[in-house]
Design a protein around this motif. Structure first.
Motif, PDB file in Angstrom:
ATOM      1  N   UNK A 133     -42.570  65.866  27.101  1.00  0.00           N
ATOM      2  CA  UNK A 133     -43.927  65.714  26.567  1.00  0.00           C
ATOM      3  C   UNK A 133     -44.630  67.036  26.293  1.00  0.00           C
ATOM      4  N   UNK A 134     -44.054  68.137  26.761  1.00  0.00           N
ATOM      5  CA  UNK A 134     -44.782  69.407  26.734  1.00  0.00           C
ATOM      6  C   UNK A 134     -44.157  70.416  25.765  1.00  0.00           C
ATOM      7  N   UNK A 135     -44.889  70.656  24.691  1.00  0.00           N
ATOM      8  CA  UNK A 135     -44.538  71.723  23.762  1.00  0.00           C
ATOM      9  C   UNK A 135     -44.898  73.050  24.419  1.00  0.00           C
ATOM     10  N   UNK A 136     -43.960  73.981  24.429  1.00  0.00           N
ATOM     11  CA  UNK A 136     -44.211  75.292  25.026  1.00  0.00           C
ATOM     12  C   UNK A 136     -44.518  76.351  23.981  1.00  0.00           C
ATOM     13  N   UNK A 137     -44.390  75.966  22.711  1.00  0.00           N
ATOM     14  CA  UNK A 137     -44.538  76.924  21.628  1.00  0.00           C
ATOM     15  C   UNK A 137     -43.200  77.425  21.133  1.00  0.00           C
ATOM     16  N   UNK A 138     -42.131  76.745  21.559  1.00  0.00           N
ATOM     17  CA  UNK A 138     -40.781  77.175  21.203  1.00  0.00           C
ATOM     18  C   UNK A 138     -40.458  76.944  19.735  1.00  0.00           C
ATOM     19  N   UNK A 139     -39.478  77.707  19.253  1.00  0.00           N
ATOM     20  CA  UNK A 139     -38.954  77.483  17.907  1.00  0.00           C
ATOM     21  C   UNK A 139     -37.928  76.369  17.903  1.00  0.00           C
ATOM     22  N   UNK A 140     -37.242  76.186  19.031  1.00  0.00           N
ATOM     23  CA  UNK A 140     -36.189  75.181  19.111  1.00  0.00           C
ATOM     24  C   UNK A 140     -36.032  74.715  20.548  1.00  0.00           C
ATOM     25  N   UNK A 141     -35.582  73.463  20.685  1.00  0.00           N
ATOM     26  CA  UNK A 141     -35.353  72.875  22.006  1.00  0.00           C
ATOM     27  C   UNK A 141     -33.904  72.440  22.120  1.00  0.00           C
ATOM     28  N   UNK A 142     -33.236  72.933  23.156  1.00  0.00           N
ATOM     29  CA  UNK A 142     -31.858  72.547  23.442  1.00  0.00           C
ATOM     30  C   UNK A 142     -31.850  71.673  24.692  1.00  0.00           C
ATOM     31  N   UNK A 143     -31.263  70.494  24.587  1.00  0.00           N
ATOM     32  CA  UNK A 143     -31.134  69.591  25.728  1.00  0.00           C
ATOM     33  C   UNK A 143     -29.674  69.568  26.153  1.00  0.00           C
ATOM     34  N   UNK A 144     -29.432  69.860  27.423  1.00  0.00           N
ATOM     35  CA  UNK A 144     -28.063  69.944  27.948  1.00  0.00           C
ATOM     36  C   UNK A 144     -27.717  68.690  28.736  1.00  0.00           C
ATOM     37  N   UNK A 145     -26.466  68.263  28.625  1.00  0.00           N
ATOM     38  CA  UNK A 145     -25.912  67.193  29.440  1.00  0.00           C
ATOM     39  C   UNK A 145     -24.510  67.629  29.835  1.00  0.00           C
ATOM     40  N   UNK A 146     -24.162  67.482  31.098  1.00  0.00           N
ATOM     41  CA  UNK A 146     -22.838  67.911  31.543  1.00  0.00           C
ATOM     42  C   UNK A 146     -21.878  66.729  31.605  1.00  0.00           C
ATOM     43  N   UNK A 147     -20.605  67.035  31.497  1.00  0.00           N
ATOM     44  CA  UNK A 147     -19.587  65.986  31.560  1.00  0.00           C
ATOM     45  C   UNK A 147     -19.565  65.291  32.913  1.00  0.00           C
TER      46      UNK A 147
END
Length: 221
Positions: A133-147
């Motif tokens: 829900x929180x925009x930090x001012x980033x240019x891009x957001x990467x969401x990680x998920x591990x195997x």
């Protein structure tokens, strides 16, 4: 006479997010003015954000000027771990708050010389709910998920994955050992965020890191 009134908790949340978005816009303007690509990294705890950052700082040293703002509920362990690779890493201790917000980022920015950076990583608190829900001012957001987490995370936390500019599947070196169903995971990711780029990698072996490095530099994945 009866009246209907919007629950106060909803009103407060709306006001908080509105204020956050205003601050995030200021952060974004500061990043753009300095030519800095800010990347928000989000995942559940233990998905491998810090390990991926370690490998990134090590492998891209000398070609990309990088720094990290690290969010954690307590301790400065991750920032100390990242500093060994020669890049600046500043810890944001959030206390009981389970996410970074734009104010936290704004408050720590004076510690960085943005004009001396190409990329600033914003390593979020390990959580797949609140950070969405929180925009930090980033240019891009990467969401990680591990195997090691299973294939259904994108379906359990669709809002988080739906905000992603890229989804990174980590710990691919463990995929066979844990019985990871790659095709099912990618199908679930596409259901949550149709068409989002997906990078499969292992921070340990180095497999797939070239695609991640391209994303860090702002190139096509």
């Amino acid at each position: 006479m009866t009246t209907t009134q919007e629950p106060r908790i909803v009103t407060v949340r709306q006001n908080i997010l509105k204020a956050n978005d205003h601050t995030a816009a200021g952060n974004r303007a500061a990043f753009r003015a300095a030519g800095v690509r800010a990347i928000n990294l989000a995942s559940s705890p233990g998905a491998g954000k810090t390990a991926l950052l370690e490998r990134t700082l090590q492998d891209l040293a000398g070609s990309v000027r990088m720094a990290v703002a690290v969010g954690d509920l307590a301790t400065e362990n991750d920032a100390a771990r990242l500093r060994q690779w020669g890049s600046q890493a500043e810890q944001i201790v959030t206390g009981t708050v389970c996410h970074l917000d734009a104010d936290m980022v704004q408050n720590i920015l004076p510690r960085f010389d943005l004009d001396a950076l190409d990329v600033l990583f914003l390593e979020n608190v390990g959580n797949l709910v609140c950070p969405s829900s929180y925009d930090l001012g980033e240019a891009a957001r990467a969401v990680l998920i591990s195997t090691t987490e299973g294939e259904d995370k994108p379906l359990k936390y669709p809002t988080m994955f739906n905000t992603a500019d890229v989804v990174v599947i980590t710990k691919m070196d463990l995929a066979d050992a844990v019985g990871f169903d790659r095709d099912l995971c990618r199908e679930n990711i596409d259901r949550a965020r149709p068409g989002v780029p997906v990078i499969e990698l292992s921070s340990r072996s180095g497999a797939g890191l070239d695609a991640w490095f391209a994303f860090v530099r702002g190139e096509s994945v």
